[in-house]
Design a protein around this motif. Structure first.
Motif, PDB file in Angstrom:
ATOM      1  N   GLU A 147     -47.163 -27.854 -37.677  1.00  0.00           N
ATOM      2  CA  GLU A 147     -47.518 -28.924 -38.611  1.00  0.00           C
ATOM      3  C   GLU A 147     -48.025 -30.129 -37.832  1.00  0.00           C
ATOM      4  N   THR A 148     -49.158 -30.670 -38.260  1.00  0.00           N
ATOM      5  CA  THR A 148     -49.670 -31.925 -37.723  1.00  0.00           C
ATOM      6  C   THR A 148     -49.570 -32.990 -38.812  1.00  0.00           C
ATOM      7  N   PRO A 149     -49.743 -34.273 -38.482  1.00  0.00           N
ATOM      8  CA  PRO A 149     -49.708 -35.307 -39.520  1.00  0.00           C
ATOM      9  C   PRO A 149     -50.759 -35.109 -40.612  1.00  0.00           C
ATOM     10  N   GLU A 150     -51.804 -34.317 -40.319  1.00  0.00           N
ATOM     11  CA  GLU A 150     -52.870 -34.104 -41.298  1.00  0.00           C
ATOM     12  C   GLU A 150     -52.771 -32.758 -42.004  1.00  0.00           C
ATOM     13  N   GLY A 151     -51.788 -31.934 -41.644  1.00  0.00           N
ATOM     14  CA  GLY A 151     -51.658 -30.638 -42.289  1.00  0.00           C
ATOM     15  C   GLY A 151     -51.367 -29.543 -41.286  1.00  0.00           C
ATOM     16  N   PRO A 152     -51.158 -28.304 -41.763  1.00  0.00           N
ATOM     17  CA  PRO A 152     -50.802 -27.202 -40.873  1.00  0.00           C
ATOM     18  C   PRO A 152     -52.002 -26.664 -40.104  1.00  0.00           C
ATOM     19  N   VAL A 153     -51.711 -26.098 -38.916  1.00  0.00           N
ATOM     20  CA  VAL A 153     -52.717 -25.471 -38.063  1.00  0.00           C
ATOM     21  C   VAL A 153     -52.140 -24.153 -37.564  1.00  0.00           C
ATOM     22  N   GLY A 154     -52.970 -23.116 -37.530  1.00  0.00           N
ATOM     23  CA  GLY A 154     -52.543 -21.828 -36.997  1.00  0.00           C
ATOM     24  C   GLY A 154     -53.049 -21.637 -35.575  1.00  0.00           C
ATOM     25  N   LEU A 155     -52.202 -21.117 -34.695  1.00  0.00           N
ATOM     26  CA  LEU A 155     -52.576 -20.825 -33.309  1.00  0.00           C
ATOM     27  C   LEU A 155     -52.571 -19.314 -33.120  1.00  0.00           C
ATOM     28  N   MET A 156     -53.735 -18.737 -32.816  1.00  0.00           N
ATOM     29  CA  MET A 156     -53.797 -17.304 -32.553  1.00  0.00           C
ATOM     30  C   MET A 156     -53.345 -17.024 -31.124  1.00  0.00           C
ATOM     31  N   VAL A 157     -52.355 -16.129 -30.994  1.00  0.00           N
ATOM     32  CA  VAL A 157     -51.883 -15.693 -29.683  1.00  0.00           C
ATOM     33  C   VAL A 157     -51.964 -14.173 -29.644  1.00  0.00           C
ATOM     34  N   TYR A 158     -51.834 -13.611 -28.440  1.00  0.00           N
ATOM     35  CA  TYR A 158     -52.032 -12.174 -28.295  1.00  0.00           C
ATOM     36  C   TYR A 158     -50.820 -11.373 -28.760  1.00  0.00           C
ATOM     37  N   SER A 159     -49.630 -11.850 -28.456  1.00  0.00           N
ATOM     38  CA  SER A 159     -48.431 -11.120 -28.864  1.00  0.00           C
ATOM     39  C   SER A 159     -47.233 -12.047 -28.752  1.00  0.00           C
ATOM     40  N   ILE A 160     -46.182 -11.706 -29.471  1.00  0.00           N
ATOM     41  CA  ILE A 160     -44.912 -12.422 -29.393  1.00  0.00           C
ATOM     42  C   ILE A 160     -43.985 -11.626 -28.484  1.00  0.00           C
ATOM     43  N   ASP A 161     -43.406 -12.284 -27.483  1.00  0.00           N
ATOM     44  CA  ASP A 161     -42.528 -11.596 -26.538  1.00  0.00           C
ATOM     45  C   ASP A 161     -41.077 -11.593 -27.002  1.00  0.00           C
ATOM     46  N   SER A 162     -40.490 -12.773 -27.116  1.00  0.00           N
ATOM     47  CA  SER A 162     -39.071 -12.830 -27.454  1.00  0.00           C
ATOM     48  C   SER A 162     -38.688 -14.245 -27.843  1.00  0.00           C
ATOM     49  N   ILE A 163     -37.440 -14.411 -28.180  1.00  0.00           N
ATOM     50  CA  ILE A 163     -36.861 -15.727 -28.442  1.00  0.00           C
ATOM     51  C   ILE A 163     -35.883 -16.018 -27.312  1.00  0.00           C
ATOM     52  N   LEU A 164     -36.092 -17.138 -26.628  1.00  0.00           N
ATOM     53  CA  LEU A 164     -35.295 -17.486 -25.454  1.00  0.00           C
ATOM     54  C   LEU A 164     -34.408 -18.688 -25.760  1.00  0.00           C
ATOM     55  N   PRO A 165     -33.121 -18.601 -25.481  1.00  0.00           N
ATOM     56  CA  PRO A 165     -32.280 -19.790 -25.578  1.00  0.00           C
ATOM     57  C   PRO A 165     -32.442 -20.623 -24.316  1.00  0.00           C
ATOM     58  N   TYR A 166     -32.335 -21.924 -24.433  1.00  0.00           N
ATOM     59  CA  TYR A 166     -32.457 -22.756 -23.229  1.00  0.00           C
ATOM     60  C   TYR A 166     -31.793 -24.100 -23.447  1.00  0.00           C
ATOM     61  N   TYR A 167     -31.345 -24.683 -22.347  1.00  0.00           N
ATOM     62  CA  TYR A 167     -30.953 -26.089 -22.307  1.00  0.00           C
ATOM     63  C   TYR A 167     -32.103 -26.864 -21.686  1.00  0.00           C
ATOM     64  N   GLU A 168     -32.193 -28.126 -22.010  1.00  0.00           N
ATOM     65  CA  GLU A 168     -33.305 -28.927 -21.501  1.00  0.00           C
ATOM     66  C   GLU A 168     -33.309 -28.991 -19.977  1.00  0.00           C
ATOM     67  N   ASP A 169     -32.125 -28.917 -19.368  1.00  0.00           N
ATOM     68  CA  ASP A 169     -32.095 -28.998 -17.905  1.00  0.00           C
ATOM     69  C   ASP A 169     -32.478 -27.678 -17.242  1.00  0.00           C
ATOM     70  N   GLU A 170     -32.750 -26.629 -18.044  1.00  0.00           N
ATOM     71  CA  GLU A 170     -33.212 -25.365 -17.493  1.00  0.00           C
ATOM     72  C   GLU A 170     -34.735 -25.300 -17.393  1.00  0.00           C
ATOM     73  N   ILE A 171     -35.426 -26.302 -17.925  1.00  0.00           N
ATOM     74  CA  ILE A 171     -36.875 -26.364 -17.799  1.00  0.00           C
ATOM     75  C   ILE A 171     -37.206 -26.876 -16.407  1.00  0.00           C
ATOM     76  N   LEU A 172     -37.799 -26.028 -15.590  1.00  0.00           N
ATOM     77  CA  LEU A 172     -38.152 -26.408 -14.223  1.00  0.00           C
ATOM     78  C   LEU A 172     -39.383 -27.292 -14.285  1.00  0.00           C
ATOM     79  N   PRO A 173     -39.272 -28.542 -13.812  1.00  0.00           N
ATOM     80  CA  PRO A 173     -40.315 -29.524 -14.113  1.00  0.00           C
ATOM     81  C   PRO A 173     -41.482 -29.504 -13.134  1.00  0.00           C
TER      82      PRO A 173
END
Length: 537
Positions: free
Chosen positions: A292-318
């Motif tokens: 969702e954007t402030p002006e309405g929804p947008v679709g993003l085409m991707v090649y495939s969905i891999d998985s759902i990953l749980p994470y904590y913010e400190d696990e994002i390697l910056p």
């Protein structure tokens, strides 16, 4: 001579007073002061210090780098994740003990022919201050002492990368042996090279773990990316597109999603990468993420969905910066359960993208939402919603995302417990946690199957984690309470009685082709209770 990794590491740790890796270097060889010194002064400083060099080979040509800049030498990684829009000498990123390191192919950088495919190289990890990179070369050579050679410095010019990164030559044995000197700081300053941030890393380690989140990972073609699931309104098969009006640039066309017309963006093209397959009409097996954007929804085409990953913010390697045209989109990297690098996308950057908002606004102005579709489009436009993962084993089922801690690939190897029941597929060792994997097909008397798309949904029951083996994970359903109903008697006629007893309700969900389907909501507590009863019998 070709040194082993152990020999070179030992030499790096002991040469002329250098500190072992992980300890503070002596002031004479401190990388930070070396990097901050102007090049002419550095050269004079090196001569005065009688610098120690590590040398290596590209073909039959010998190069050298001051060992004060070499952190370690490792074997060429098997898994290197490519980065969109990177130059040809930038191979990608790899995970070195929880640190993301970009790898530069010195053969391509220095315009040498490609190495034989069957020969693995070595990677020297180079560090100066906050930055580090890996340099891929053919093999190690020796540790050299500058006092045994005459040094000739090259005058810098701008005729090409080679003339910038090669700063001089060491002449040994009266000039019979020439070793070219690479400037580590110039290598770290290469254009479009990802920069790791050690200060950000330090703050990351001190950061409180806070709340655990989930993200959905996907493929854009050859790159793994992820977006926090809280910012994704819907995930589904790519619907049929209308290309008559909006198709241009990154926009493939528009899609009608239950009365809401939204632009569909080729996300790989948006990242600046060329698509592998050219097509006039996107194939149906592609997936679409709706944001969702402030002006309405947008679709993003991707090649495939891999998985759902749980994470904590400190696990994002910056990264302090990805020096790429779309570098600001990347927040950092996650490491998935198969040790692959996943680039974490900043959702707010997508939501505030000017091109996205203009396309969404144009769609809303030209195709205002249908008046009679407000109820069915609440999950797109409204704020109250429930999110489910739809999956398949013989029939369509769903679990609320809050009940699923993560989704993983079916492990190639499972631990086989003694006296296992027929519906226990095995034991998963997931990061040291032993998880019982249940096969619902066998539990409910359905025929067994094994496909390449099999996934495992991890959930928790009374403090213990279990896994459900499913044929495939199909999509993420965002819906509202009025689209969720109790299981109807007619549904039970088409469902195995044992399955119907473990179903908490059903979702009335409209698929990509406009067909209304009933998706059964599986009750995991009832499923585990059934398993425990079977064990007691």
């Amino acid at each position: 001579m070709d040194l082993t990794l152990d020999q070179l590491s030992t030499a790096l740790k002991t040469s002329d007073g250098l500190a072992p890796i992980g300890q503070e270097p002596t002031p004479a060889t401190e990388p930070t002061s070396f990097a901050s010194t102007p090049k002419p002064a550095r050269r004079a400083q090196e001569k005065q210090q009688k610098a120690i060099y590590g040398s290596f080979m590209i073909g039959e040509t010998e190069f050298a780098i001051p060992v004060s800049s070499v952190q370690e030498v490792v074997n060429e990684p098997k898994d290197i994740s490519p980065v969109p829009l990177s130059p040809d000498y930038m191979l990608g990123l790899f995970n070195l003990r929880e640190k993301i390191v970009p790898v530069v192919d010195l053969r391509k950088l220095l315009e040498y022919p490609e190495a034989p495919k069957d020969k693995a190289g070595k990677v020297a990890i180079i560090e100066h201050g906050a930055h580090s990179i890996g340099l891929l070369f053919d093999r190690t050579s020796e540790v050299l002492n500058g006092k045994d050679a005459a040094r000739v410095d090259f005058k810098p010019n701008d005729r090409g990368i080679k003339d910038i990164v090669i700063e001089g030559v060491l002449k040994f044995e009266g000039g019979d042996r020439l070793v070219q000197i690479l400037d580590p700081q110039e290598l770290l300053n290469l254009e479009k090279l990802p920069r790791s941030n050690s200060s950000a890393e330090a703050s990351r380690q001190a950061f409180s773990r806070g709340k655990r989140h989930s993200c959905i990972s996907f493929q854009t073609g050859h790159t793994s990316c992820a977006i926090d699931l809280r910012f994704v309104k819907e995930v589904r098969e790519l619907p049929k597109l209308d290309q008559s009006l909006f198709a241009h640039g990154h926009i493939l066309g528009t899609a009608n999603l239950r009365g809401v017309i939204l632009p569909v963006i080729d996300f790989r093209s948006f990242l600046g990468d060329e698509p592998v397959i050219e097509f006039t009409q996107p194939p149906q097996e592609r997936r679409m993420l709706v944001i969702e954007t402030p002006e309405g929804p947008v679709g993003l085409m991707v090649y495939s969905i891999d998985s759902i990953l749980p994470y904590y913010e400190d696990e994002i390697l910056p990264f302090a910066k990805l020096a790429l045209p779309c570098g600001d989109l990347v927040e950092g990297c996650l490491i998935d359960q198969e040790n692959r690098i996943v680039m974490m996308i900043k959702p707010e950057m997508l939501q505030e993208d000017k091109g996205f908002m203009e396309a969404a606004k144009a769609c809303q102005e030209i195709y205002p939402p249908e008046a009679d579709s407000s109820e069915t489009s609440t999950d797109l436009r409204g704020t109250t919603r429930r999110t489910f993962i739809q999956f398949t084993f013989d029939k369509r089922f769903a679990l609320e995302t809050s009940k699923v801690s993560e989704v993983i690939e079916r492990p190639a190897e499972l631990l086989e417990p003694p006296f296992a029941l027929k519906f226990v597929e095995g034991i998963i060792n997931l990061r040291g946690d032993l998880i019982t994997l249940l096969n619902p097909r066998l539990l409910y008397g359905m025929p067994p199957t094994k496909t390449a798309d099999q996934k495992v949904l991890i959930f928790k029951h009374k403090g213990q984690r279990f896994g459900i083996l499913v044929d495939s994970v199909d999509e993420i359903i965002m819906t509202t309470e009025n689209q969720i109903a109790a299981l109807k008697p007619i549904d039970k006629q088409n469902t195995e009685r044992s399955v119907a007893e473990d179903v908490a309700g059903c979702i009335q969900h409209t698929n990509t082709f406009g067909t209304l389907n009933s998706v059964l909501i599986l009750d995991t507590d009832a499923l585990v209770t059934r398993c425990l009863r079977s064990m007691e019998q």
